[in-house]
Design a protein around this motif. Structure first.
Motif, PDB file in Angstrom:
ATOM      1  N   PRO A 138     -10.074  59.201  33.847  1.00  0.00           N
ATOM      2  CA  PRO A 138     -10.410  59.044  32.560  1.00  0.00           C
ATOM      3  C   PRO A 138     -10.495  57.486  32.519  1.00  0.00           C
ATOM      4  O   PRO A 138      -9.567  56.776  33.031  1.00  0.00           O
ATOM      5  CB  PRO A 138      -9.106  59.217  31.652  1.00  0.00           C
ATOM      6  CG  PRO A 138      -8.241  59.444  32.847  1.00  0.00           C
ATOM      7  CD  PRO A 138      -8.839  60.185  33.975  1.00  0.00           C
ATOM      8  N   THR A 139     -11.583  57.049  31.970  1.00  0.00           N
ATOM      9  CA  THR A 139     -11.701  55.541  31.991  1.00  0.00           C
ATOM     10  C   THR A 139     -11.091  55.000  30.510  1.00  0.00           C
ATOM     11  O   THR A 139     -11.388  55.484  29.442  1.00  0.00           O
ATOM     12  CB  THR A 139     -13.089  55.419  32.058  1.00  0.00           C
ATOM     13  OG1 THR A 139     -13.776  56.041  33.009  1.00  0.00           O
ATOM     14  CG2 THR A 139     -13.510  53.838  31.843  1.00  0.00           C
ATOM     15  N   PRO A 140     -10.149  53.814  30.685  1.00  0.00           N
ATOM     16  CA  PRO A 140      -9.650  53.295  29.532  1.00  0.00           C
ATOM     17  C   PRO A 140     -10.566  52.873  28.396  1.00  0.00           C
ATOM     18  O   PRO A 140     -11.423  52.189  28.956  1.00  0.00           O
ATOM     19  CB  PRO A 140      -8.617  52.328  30.101  1.00  0.00           C
ATOM     20  CG  PRO A 140      -9.171  52.077  31.476  1.00  0.00           C
ATOM     21  CD  PRO A 140     -10.032  53.273  31.948  1.00  0.00           C
ATOM     22  N   ARG A 141     -10.784  53.313  27.321  1.00  0.00           N
ATOM     23  CA  ARG A 141     -11.360  52.781  26.256  1.00  0.00           C
ATOM     24  C   ARG A 141     -11.188  51.252  26.202  1.00  0.00           C
ATOM     25  O   ARG A 141     -10.279  50.780  25.897  1.00  0.00           O
ATOM     26  CB  ARG A 141     -11.222  53.482  24.873  1.00  0.00           C
ATOM     27  CG  ARG A 141     -12.294  54.503  24.610  1.00  0.00           C
ATOM     28  CD  ARG A 141     -12.091  55.211  23.167  1.00  0.00           C
ATOM     29  NE  ARG A 141     -13.023  54.799  22.450  1.00  0.00           N
ATOM     30  CZ  ARG A 141     -13.241  55.035  21.301  1.00  0.00           C
ATOM     31  NH1 ARG A 141     -12.072  55.835  20.726  1.00  0.00           N
ATOM     32  NH2 ARG A 141     -13.803  54.381  20.370  1.00  0.00           N
ATOM     33  N   LYS A 142     -12.299  50.556  26.240  1.00  0.00           N
ATOM     34  CA  LYS A 142     -12.474  49.043  25.872  1.00  0.00           C
ATOM     35  C   LYS A 142     -12.156  49.053  24.383  1.00  0.00           C
ATOM     36  O   LYS A 142     -13.070  49.665  23.604  1.00  0.00           O
ATOM     37  CB  LYS A 142     -13.495  48.573  26.539  1.00  0.00           C
ATOM     38  CG  LYS A 142     -13.601  48.368  27.990  1.00  0.00           C
ATOM     39  CD  LYS A 142     -14.846  47.633  28.444  1.00  0.00           C
ATOM     40  CE  LYS A 142     -14.868  47.856  29.994  1.00  0.00           C
ATOM     41  NZ  LYS A 142     -16.041  47.136  30.567  1.00  0.00           N
ATOM     42  N   ALA A 143     -11.244  48.038  24.066  1.00  0.00           N
ATOM     43  CA  ALA A 143     -11.172  47.932  22.560  1.00  0.00           C
ATOM     44  C   ALA A 143     -12.751  47.033  22.352  1.00  0.00           C
ATOM     45  O   ALA A 143     -13.251  46.445  22.868  1.00  0.00           O
ATOM     46  CB  ALA A 143     -10.222  46.804  22.660  1.00  0.00           C
ATOM     47  N   GLU A 144     -12.909  47.446  21.135  1.00  0.00           N
ATOM     48  CA  GLU A 144     -14.054  47.010  20.625  1.00  0.00           C
ATOM     49  C   GLU A 144     -14.008  45.465  20.225  1.00  0.00           C
ATOM     50  O   GLU A 144     -13.167  45.436  19.371  1.00  0.00           O
ATOM     51  CB  GLU A 144     -14.894  47.703  19.559  1.00  0.00           C
ATOM     52  CG  GLU A 144     -15.235  49.376  19.908  1.00  0.00           C
ATOM     53  CD  GLU A 144     -16.001  50.019  18.771  1.00  0.00           C
ATOM     54  OE1 GLU A 144     -15.738  49.347  17.651  1.00  0.00           O
ATOM     55  OE2 GLU A 144     -16.211  51.150  18.816  1.00  0.00           O
TER      56      GLU A 144
END
Length: 439
Positions: free
Chosen positions: A230-236
Protein backbone atom coordinates in the motif's frame (compact mmCIF):
# COMPACT_ATOMS: atom_id res chain seq x y z
CA UNK A 1 4.86 -79.42 70.37
CA UNK A 2 4.30 -79.90 66.61
CA UNK A 3 3.87 -77.03 64.22
CA UNK A 4 1.82 -74.96 66.66
CA UNK A 5 2.40 -74.03 70.25
CA UNK A 6 -1.23 -74.44 71.14
CA UNK A 7 -1.90 -77.37 73.52
CA UNK A 8 -4.81 -79.68 73.32
CA UNK A 9 -6.15 -82.17 70.87
CA UNK A 10 -5.56 -81.55 67.18
CA UNK A 11 -8.64 -80.21 65.50
CA UNK A 12 -10.38 -82.54 63.23
CA UNK A 13 -11.45 -81.47 59.79
CA UNK A 14 -9.83 -80.04 56.79
CA UNK A 15 -6.20 -79.24 57.17
CA UNK A 16 -5.54 -81.97 59.78
CA UNK A 17 -3.32 -84.89 59.33
CA UNK A 18 -6.23 -87.25 58.71
CA UNK A 19 -7.43 -85.28 55.81
CA UNK A 20 -3.95 -84.87 54.46
CA UNK A 21 -3.41 -88.57 54.59
CA UNK A 22 -6.51 -89.14 52.53
CA UNK A 23 -5.17 -86.89 49.87
CA UNK A 24 -1.96 -88.88 49.65
CA UNK A 25 -1.94 -91.83 47.33
CA UNK A 26 -0.79 -92.51 43.83
CA UNK A 27 -0.59 -88.83 43.11
CA UNK A 28 2.21 -88.31 45.62
CA UNK A 29 2.54 -85.47 48.05
CA UNK A 30 -0.13 -82.83 47.86
CA UNK A 31 0.35 -79.60 45.95
CA UNK A 32 1.10 -76.50 47.94
CA UNK A 33 -1.99 -74.88 49.32
CA UNK A 34 -3.36 -71.48 48.47
CA UNK A 35 -3.28 -70.24 52.01
CA UNK A 36 -7.02 -70.76 52.46
CA UNK A 37 -8.82 -73.68 54.10
CA UNK A 38 -10.72 -75.93 51.74
CA UNK A 39 -14.38 -76.48 52.17
CA UNK A 40 -15.69 -79.81 53.19
CA UNK A 41 -18.00 -81.40 50.72
CA UNK A 42 -20.14 -82.89 53.47
CA UNK A 43 -20.71 -79.60 55.22
CA UNK A 44 -24.24 -78.25 54.96
CA UNK A 45 -24.66 -75.44 52.41
CA UNK A 46 -25.43 -72.08 53.78
CA UNK A 47 -27.58 -69.41 52.38
CA UNK A 48 -27.05 -68.77 48.68
CA UNK A 49 -25.49 -72.17 48.09
CA UNK A 50 -22.21 -71.30 49.89
CA UNK A 51 -20.66 -73.45 52.55
CA UNK A 52 -19.87 -71.59 55.76
CA UNK A 53 -16.30 -71.68 57.00
CA UNK A 54 -15.80 -74.46 59.52
CA UNK A 55 -14.32 -73.93 62.96
CA UNK A 56 -14.40 -70.16 62.65
CA UNK A 57 -16.70 -67.32 63.50
CA UNK A 58 -18.75 -65.78 60.71
CA UNK A 59 -17.25 -62.50 59.57
CA UNK A 60 -18.15 -60.00 56.89
CA UNK A 61 -16.38 -59.81 53.51
CA UNK A 62 -12.98 -58.25 52.78
CA UNK A 63 -12.11 -54.60 52.20
CA UNK A 64 -14.86 -52.85 50.26
CA UNK A 65 -12.35 -50.69 48.35
CA UNK A 66 -10.93 -53.73 46.53
CA UNK A 67 -13.46 -53.65 43.70
CA UNK A 68 -11.07 -54.97 41.07
CA UNK A 69 -10.69 -58.75 41.30
CA UNK A 70 -7.23 -59.80 42.25
CA UNK A 71 -6.12 -56.40 43.56
CA UNK A 72 -2.99 -54.91 42.01
CA UNK A 73 -1.66 -58.25 40.79
CA UNK A 74 -4.39 -59.13 38.26
CA UNK A 75 -6.63 -62.11 37.84
CA UNK A 76 -4.90 -63.96 35.05
CA UNK A 77 -3.68 -67.35 36.27
CA UNK A 78 -0.01 -67.84 35.70
CA UNK A 79 0.92 -71.58 35.90
CA UNK A 80 3.93 -72.55 37.93
CA UNK A 81 5.42 -76.03 37.52
CA UNK A 82 7.62 -78.22 39.52
CA UNK A 83 10.82 -79.57 38.06
CA UNK A 84 9.34 -82.95 37.25
CA UNK A 85 6.32 -81.34 35.62
CA UNK A 86 8.47 -79.09 33.43
CA UNK A 87 10.03 -82.15 31.85
CA UNK A 88 6.68 -83.45 30.60
CA UNK A 89 5.48 -79.96 29.60
CA UNK A 90 7.69 -80.02 26.54
CA UNK A 91 5.57 -82.75 25.03
CA UNK A 92 2.13 -81.89 26.33
CA UNK A 93 0.85 -78.44 27.32
CA UNK A 94 -0.51 -78.30 30.86
CA UNK A 95 -4.27 -78.82 31.07
CA UNK A 96 -6.41 -75.97 32.20
CA UNK A 97 -7.35 -76.54 35.88
CA UNK A 98 -10.94 -77.45 36.55
CA UNK A 99 -13.00 -76.24 39.40
CA UNK A 100 -15.80 -77.82 41.32
CA UNK A 101 -19.25 -76.47 41.60
CA UNK A 102 -18.18 -74.56 44.70
CA UNK A 103 -15.38 -72.78 42.75
CA UNK A 104 -12.52 -74.77 44.42
CA UNK A 105 -9.88 -76.73 42.50
CA UNK A 106 -10.48 -80.50 42.68
CA UNK A 107 -8.54 -82.71 44.99
CA UNK A 108 -5.07 -83.57 43.65
CA UNK A 109 -4.93 -80.58 41.25
CA UNK A 110 -2.21 -77.97 41.76
CA UNK A 111 -3.77 -74.62 42.60
CA UNK A 112 -2.62 -71.60 40.58
CA UNK A 113 -0.89 -68.57 42.07
CA UNK A 114 -1.86 -65.29 40.44
CA UNK A 115 0.91 -63.28 38.80
CA UNK A 116 1.36 -59.54 38.13
CA UNK A 117 -1.04 -57.79 35.77
CA UNK A 118 0.20 -57.60 32.19
CA UNK A 119 -0.48 -53.84 31.99
CA UNK A 120 1.96 -53.20 34.83
CA UNK A 121 4.60 -55.47 33.33
CA UNK A 122 4.38 -53.79 29.94
CA UNK A 123 4.27 -50.30 31.41
CA UNK A 124 7.59 -50.86 33.23
CA UNK A 125 9.24 -52.51 30.23
CA UNK A 126 9.18 -56.06 31.61
CA UNK A 127 8.97 -58.78 28.96
CA UNK A 128 5.83 -60.89 28.84
CA UNK A 129 5.94 -64.30 30.46
CA UNK A 130 7.20 -66.88 27.97
CA UNK A 131 4.81 -69.52 26.84
CA UNK A 132 5.39 -73.14 27.62
CA UNK A 133 7.99 -74.86 25.46
CA UNK A 134 6.52 -76.75 22.60
CA UNK A 135 3.13 -75.09 22.91
CA UNK A 136 1.43 -73.12 20.21
CA UNK A 137 2.67 -69.55 19.74
CA UNK A 138 -0.35 -67.47 20.62
CA UNK A 139 0.20 -63.76 21.05
CA UNK A 140 -1.04 -62.55 24.42
CA UNK A 141 -4.13 -60.41 24.50
CA UNK A 142 -3.27 -56.73 24.51
CA UNK A 143 -5.11 -54.18 26.60
CA UNK A 144 -7.26 -51.64 24.85
CA UNK A 145 -5.18 -48.77 23.49
CA UNK A 146 -6.70 -45.42 24.48
CA UNK A 147 -4.88 -43.76 21.55
CA UNK A 148 -5.65 -46.36 18.92
CA UNK A 149 -7.58 -43.84 16.82
CA UNK A 150 -4.66 -41.41 16.58
CA UNK A 151 -1.76 -43.88 16.60
CA UNK A 152 -3.16 -46.54 14.30
CA UNK A 153 -0.85 -45.69 11.40
CA UNK A 154 2.20 -46.56 13.50
CA UNK A 155 0.92 -50.13 14.07
CA UNK A 156 0.15 -51.02 10.49
CA UNK A 157 2.73 -53.40 9.02
CA UNK A 158 4.83 -52.02 6.19
CA UNK A 159 5.15 -55.40 4.48
CA UNK A 160 2.97 -56.74 1.67
CA UNK A 161 0.55 -58.49 4.03
CA UNK A 162 -1.51 -56.69 6.64
CA UNK A 163 -1.91 -59.95 8.63
CA UNK A 164 1.81 -60.35 9.27
CA UNK A 165 2.79 -60.21 12.96
CA UNK A 166 3.97 -56.90 14.30
CA UNK A 167 7.71 -56.29 14.43
CA UNK A 168 9.57 -56.76 17.64
CA UNK A 169 9.67 -53.64 19.81
CA UNK A 170 6.29 -52.28 18.66
CA UNK A 171 4.39 -53.55 21.65
CA UNK A 172 2.18 -51.73 24.08
CA UNK A 173 4.97 -49.36 25.11
CA UNK A 174 5.58 -48.29 21.51
CA UNK A 175 1.89 -47.82 20.87
CA UNK A 176 1.52 -45.77 24.03
CA UNK A 177 4.47 -43.56 23.09
CA UNK A 178 3.14 -43.15 19.56
CA UNK A 179 -0.32 -42.34 20.86
CA UNK A 180 1.00 -39.75 23.31
CA UNK A 181 3.11 -38.15 20.56
CA UNK A 182 0.14 -38.02 18.19
CA UNK A 183 -2.06 -36.53 20.89
CA UNK A 184 0.57 -33.88 21.62
CA UNK A 185 0.84 -32.99 17.91
CA UNK A 186 -2.95 -32.77 17.65
CA UNK A 187 -3.05 -30.48 20.69
CA UNK A 188 -0.36 -28.19 19.24
CA UNK A 189 -2.21 -28.00 15.91
CA UNK A 190 -5.43 -27.15 17.71
CA UNK A 191 -3.70 -24.36 19.66
CA UNK A 192 -2.13 -22.96 16.47
CA UNK A 193 -5.47 -22.98 14.65
CA UNK A 194 -7.19 -21.35 17.60
CA UNK A 195 -4.51 -18.65 17.67
CA UNK A 196 -4.93 -17.99 13.97
CA UNK A 197 -8.68 -17.71 14.30
CA UNK A 198 -8.31 -15.38 17.28
CA UNK A 199 -5.82 -13.24 15.38
CA UNK A 200 -8.08 -13.04 12.34
CA UNK A 201 -11.05 -12.10 14.51
CA UNK A 202 -8.97 -9.42 16.20
CA UNK A 203 -8.10 -7.94 12.82
CA UNK A 204 -11.77 -7.65 11.90
CA UNK A 205 -12.20 -10.90 9.95
CA UNK A 206 -14.89 -13.35 11.06
CA UNK A 207 -14.00 -16.20 8.68
CA UNK A 208 -11.83 -18.96 10.18
CA UNK A 209 -8.88 -20.07 8.08
CA UNK A 210 -8.37 -23.77 7.24
CA UNK A 211 -6.00 -25.50 9.62
CA UNK A 212 -4.16 -27.51 6.95
CA UNK A 213 -2.86 -24.55 4.97
CA UNK A 214 0.65 -23.32 5.49
CA UNK A 215 0.44 -19.62 4.82
CA UNK A 216 4.17 -19.26 4.48
CA UNK A 217 4.66 -22.21 2.09
CA UNK A 218 4.59 -22.16 -1.69
CA UNK A 219 1.30 -24.07 -1.84
CA UNK A 220 -0.45 -22.02 0.80
CA UNK A 221 -2.38 -18.86 0.13
CA UNK A 222 -0.76 -16.04 2.04
CA UNK A 223 -2.67 -12.92 2.81
CA UNK A 224 0.14 -10.86 1.29
CA UNK A 225 0.09 -12.76 -2.04
CA UNK A 226 -1.37 -10.81 -4.90
CA UNK A 227 -1.51 -7.63 -2.90
CA UNK A 228 0.65 -4.68 -3.73
CA UNK A 229 2.40 -2.70 -1.04
CA UNK A 230 0.00 0.00 0.00
CA UNK A 231 1.29 3.39 -1.01
CA UNK A 232 0.63 6.02 1.60
CA UNK A 233 -1.77 8.58 0.30
CA UNK A 234 -0.10 11.89 -0.16
CA UNK A 235 -1.91 14.68 1.48
CA UNK A 236 -3.38 16.92 -1.13
CA UNK A 237 -1.28 20.06 -1.10
CA UNK A 238 -3.33 23.03 -2.00
CA UNK A 239 -1.32 25.37 -4.22
CA UNK A 240 -0.49 28.68 -2.67
CA UNK A 241 -2.45 31.66 -3.80
CA UNK A 242 -0.89 34.76 -5.27
CA UNK A 243 -1.23 36.64 -1.99
CA UNK A 244 0.33 33.75 -0.02
CA UNK A 245 3.31 33.58 -2.36
CA UNK A 246 3.79 37.32 -2.13
CA UNK A 247 3.80 37.11 1.65
CA UNK A 248 6.55 34.45 1.81
CA UNK A 249 10.28 35.09 2.13
CA UNK A 250 12.79 33.29 -0.10
CA UNK A 251 16.43 32.48 0.63
CA UNK A 252 19.05 34.58 -1.13
CA UNK A 253 22.57 35.69 -0.21
CA UNK A 254 22.84 39.47 0.38
CA UNK A 255 26.28 39.44 -1.27
CA UNK A 256 25.30 37.32 -4.23
CA UNK A 257 26.57 38.30 -7.64
CA UNK A 258 25.11 36.05 -10.31
CA UNK A 259 26.01 35.54 -13.97
CA UNK A 260 25.14 39.08 -15.10
CA UNK A 261 23.18 37.62 -18.03
CA UNK A 262 19.46 38.23 -18.40
CA UNK A 263 16.56 36.40 -19.94
CA UNK A 264 13.20 37.89 -20.84
CA UNK A 265 10.05 36.54 -19.27
CA UNK A 266 7.99 35.32 -22.25
CA UNK A 267 4.42 36.33 -22.91
CA UNK A 268 2.57 39.56 -22.51
CA UNK A 269 -0.11 41.20 -20.41
CA UNK A 270 -2.43 43.76 -21.98
CA UNK A 271 -2.97 47.15 -20.44
CA UNK A 272 -6.24 46.96 -18.51
CA UNK A 273 -6.98 50.72 -18.25
CA UNK A 274 -7.16 53.90 -20.26
CA UNK A 275 -4.85 56.88 -20.36
CA UNK A 276 -1.30 56.98 -21.49
CA UNK A 277 0.08 53.53 -22.18
CA UNK A 278 3.50 52.50 -21.06
CA UNK A 279 5.01 49.33 -22.49
CA UNK A 280 7.58 47.55 -20.43
CA UNK A 281 9.54 44.28 -20.53
CA UNK A 282 10.71 42.06 -17.69
CA UNK A 283 14.23 40.62 -17.59
CA UNK A 284 15.50 38.31 -14.87
CA UNK A 285 19.14 37.51 -14.21
CA UNK A 286 20.01 33.85 -14.72
CA UNK A 287 20.83 31.76 -11.68
CA UNK A 288 18.71 33.48 -9.05
CA UNK A 289 16.35 30.54 -8.46
CA UNK A 290 13.35 32.79 -7.86
CA UNK A 291 9.81 32.49 -9.20
CA UNK A 292 9.95 34.68 -12.31
CA UNK A 293 6.26 34.20 -13.10
CA UNK A 294 5.35 35.52 -9.66
CA UNK A 295 7.58 38.51 -10.17
CA UNK A 296 6.03 39.30 -13.58
CA UNK A 297 2.50 39.07 -12.21
CA UNK A 298 3.37 41.32 -9.27
CA UNK A 299 4.71 44.05 -11.55
CA UNK A 300 1.64 43.99 -13.82
CA UNK A 301 -0.96 44.00 -11.03
CA UNK A 302 0.84 46.58 -8.87
CA UNK A 303 1.35 49.18 -11.62
CA UNK A 304 -2.26 48.91 -12.85
CA UNK A 305 -3.81 49.07 -9.36
CA UNK A 306 -6.01 52.16 -8.88
CA UNK A 307 -3.94 53.08 -5.81
CA UNK A 308 -0.82 53.18 -7.99
CA UNK A 309 0.28 55.40 -10.90
CA UNK A 310 -2.73 54.26 -12.94
CA UNK A 311 -5.06 55.95 -10.48
CA UNK A 312 -8.23 57.41 -11.99
CA UNK A 313 -7.18 56.32 -15.51
CA UNK A 314 -4.19 58.62 -15.65
CA UNK A 315 -2.08 55.91 -17.31
CA UNK A 316 -1.96 52.15 -17.95
CA UNK A 317 0.85 49.62 -18.25
CA UNK A 318 1.30 46.74 -20.67
CA UNK A 319 3.91 43.98 -20.44
CA UNK A 320 5.59 42.86 -23.65
CA UNK A 321 8.41 40.49 -24.52
CA UNK A 322 9.67 42.22 -27.68
CA UNK A 323 12.31 44.90 -28.21
CA UNK A 324 11.91 48.69 -27.91
CA UNK A 325 9.83 48.92 -24.68
CA UNK A 326 9.59 52.16 -22.73
CA UNK A 327 11.64 50.64 -19.92
CA UNK A 328 12.80 47.22 -18.67
CA UNK A 329 12.01 46.13 -15.14
CA UNK A 330 15.04 43.99 -14.20
CA UNK A 331 15.36 41.54 -11.30
CA UNK A 332 19.07 41.05 -10.54
CA UNK A 333 21.42 39.91 -7.79
CA UNK A 334 22.88 42.52 -5.39
CA UNK A 335 26.24 42.47 -7.19
CA UNK A 336 24.72 42.90 -10.65
CA UNK A 337 22.32 45.56 -9.38
CA UNK A 338 25.28 47.52 -8.03
CA UNK A 339 27.02 47.34 -11.41
CA UNK A 340 24.04 48.67 -13.36
CA UNK A 341 23.22 51.39 -10.83
CA UNK A 342 26.84 52.55 -10.93
CA UNK A 343 26.36 53.25 -14.65
CA UNK A 344 24.00 56.05 -13.62
CA UNK A 345 26.24 57.32 -10.78
CA UNK A 346 24.31 55.57 -7.99
CA UNK A 347 25.84 53.50 -5.18
CA UNK A 348 23.49 50.76 -3.98
CA UNK A 349 26.11 48.63 -2.22
CA UNK A 350 26.01 50.62 1.03
CA UNK A 351 22.48 49.66 2.09
CA UNK A 352 21.98 46.93 -0.52
CA UNK A 353 19.10 48.78 -2.17
CA UNK A 354 17.54 49.10 -5.64
CA UNK A 355 17.65 51.95 -8.16
CA UNK A 356 16.42 53.37 -11.43
CA UNK A 357 19.46 53.38 -13.70
CA UNK A 358 18.26 56.42 -15.66
CA UNK A 359 21.26 56.30 -18.00
CA UNK A 360 20.06 52.88 -19.21
CA UNK A 361 16.74 51.28 -20.02
CA UNK A 362 16.72 49.25 -16.79
CA UNK A 363 14.80 49.81 -13.60
CA UNK A 364 16.90 47.65 -11.20
CA UNK A 365 15.13 45.65 -8.48
CA UNK A 366 17.59 44.18 -6.00
CA UNK A 367 16.76 40.43 -5.78
CA UNK A 368 17.88 40.27 -2.14
CA UNK A 369 15.34 42.91 -1.13
CA UNK A 370 12.68 41.23 -3.21
CA UNK A 371 13.33 37.90 -1.51
CA UNK A 372 13.95 39.04 2.07
CA UNK A 373 12.29 42.44 2.49
CA UNK A 374 13.50 45.03 4.97
CA UNK A 375 13.40 45.63 8.71
CA UNK A 376 11.22 48.71 8.27
CA UNK A 377 8.29 46.59 7.05
CA UNK A 378 9.19 43.47 8.90
CA UNK A 379 8.47 39.83 7.94
CA UNK A 380 4.71 40.24 8.35
CA UNK A 381 4.47 42.85 5.59
CA UNK A 382 6.49 41.33 2.79
CA UNK A 383 3.58 41.64 0.37
CA UNK A 384 3.24 45.35 1.03
CA UNK A 385 7.02 45.92 0.86
CA UNK A 386 7.26 44.33 -2.58
CA UNK A 387 4.43 46.54 -3.86
CA UNK A 388 6.21 49.62 -2.48
CA UNK A 389 9.50 48.53 -4.12
CA UNK A 390 7.88 48.34 -7.59
CA UNK A 391 5.95 51.62 -7.25
CA UNK A 392 9.00 53.49 -5.89
CA UNK A 393 11.52 52.49 -8.59
CA UNK A 394 9.04 52.84 -11.51
CA UNK A 395 8.06 56.24 -10.02
CA UNK A 396 11.68 57.34 -10.58
CA UNK A 397 11.37 56.21 -14.22
CA UNK A 398 8.18 58.28 -14.48
CA UNK A 399 10.11 61.37 -13.22
CA UNK A 400 9.43 61.46 -9.47
CA UNK A 401 12.14 62.19 -6.91
CA UNK A 402 12.49 61.28 -3.23
CA UNK A 403 9.99 62.74 -0.77
CA UNK A 404 10.14 62.47 3.03
CA UNK A 405 7.37 62.23 5.62
CA UNK A 406 6.50 65.54 7.35
CA UNK A 407 3.77 64.41 9.77
CA UNK A 408 4.67 62.09 12.64
CA UNK A 409 2.64 58.91 12.61
CA UNK A 410 1.32 59.48 9.10
CA UNK A 411 1.79 57.13 6.18
CA UNK A 412 5.15 57.61 4.55
CA UNK A 413 5.10 58.83 0.91
CA UNK A 414 5.72 56.04 -1.62
CA UNK A 415 8.79 58.00 -2.88
CA UNK A 416 10.41 58.03 0.54
CA UNK A 417 13.42 55.71 0.92
CA UNK A 418 11.45 53.37 3.17
CA UNK A 419 13.96 50.55 2.73
CA UNK A 420 16.51 52.59 4.64
CA UNK A 421 14.33 54.20 7.31
CA UNK A 422 10.89 55.41 8.33
CA UNK A 423 12.32 57.94 10.77
CA UNK A 424 13.77 60.99 8.96
CA UNK A 425 14.63 64.22 10.80
CA UNK A 426 13.10 62.72 13.97
CA UNK A 427 9.78 62.28 12.23
CA UNK A 428 8.63 58.71 12.32
CA UNK A 429 5.99 57.56 9.87
CA UNK A 430 4.22 54.37 9.05
CA UNK A 431 5.13 52.14 6.07
CA UNK A 432 3.14 52.67 2.89
CA UNK A 433 3.01 50.92 -0.50
CA UNK A 434 0.78 53.18 -2.61
CA UNK A 435 0.81 56.46 -4.45
CA UNK A 436 -2.84 56.99 -3.50
CA UNK A 437 -3.38 54.97 -0.35
CA UNK A 438 -6.90 54.44 0.92
CA UNK A 439 -6.00 54.22 4.61
Amino acid sequence: MGRHSRKGPEPAGPGTGADDAEELGANGPPAPGTGRRRKRTDAPAGSGGHTPFQQGAQVRGGHPEQHEPGGGWGTGPQPRFRIDEQRSAAATPPPRPQRTAQGQPPTGTRPLIPGPRREFVEAFGEPAAPSAPGGPSVPPARPADPYASVGEWDERPQGPSADAPAKEGKGGKGRTFAGITAAAVTTVLAVVVAGQVAQDNGAGSTAAQPSGVDRGGPDGASRSDGRGTPTPRKAEVKPLSYAEKMARAYPLDPKLKASGKFETVPGKAKAPGRGRKYRYRIDVEKGLGLDVALFARAVQETLNDDRSWAHDGAMTFERVSTADPDFVVTLASPGTTGDWCAKSGLDTTVDNVSCDSAATERVMINAYRWAQGSSTFGPDKLFAYRQMLINHEVGHRLGHNHVSCRTPGALAPVMQQQTKSLDIDDIKCRPNSWVYPTD
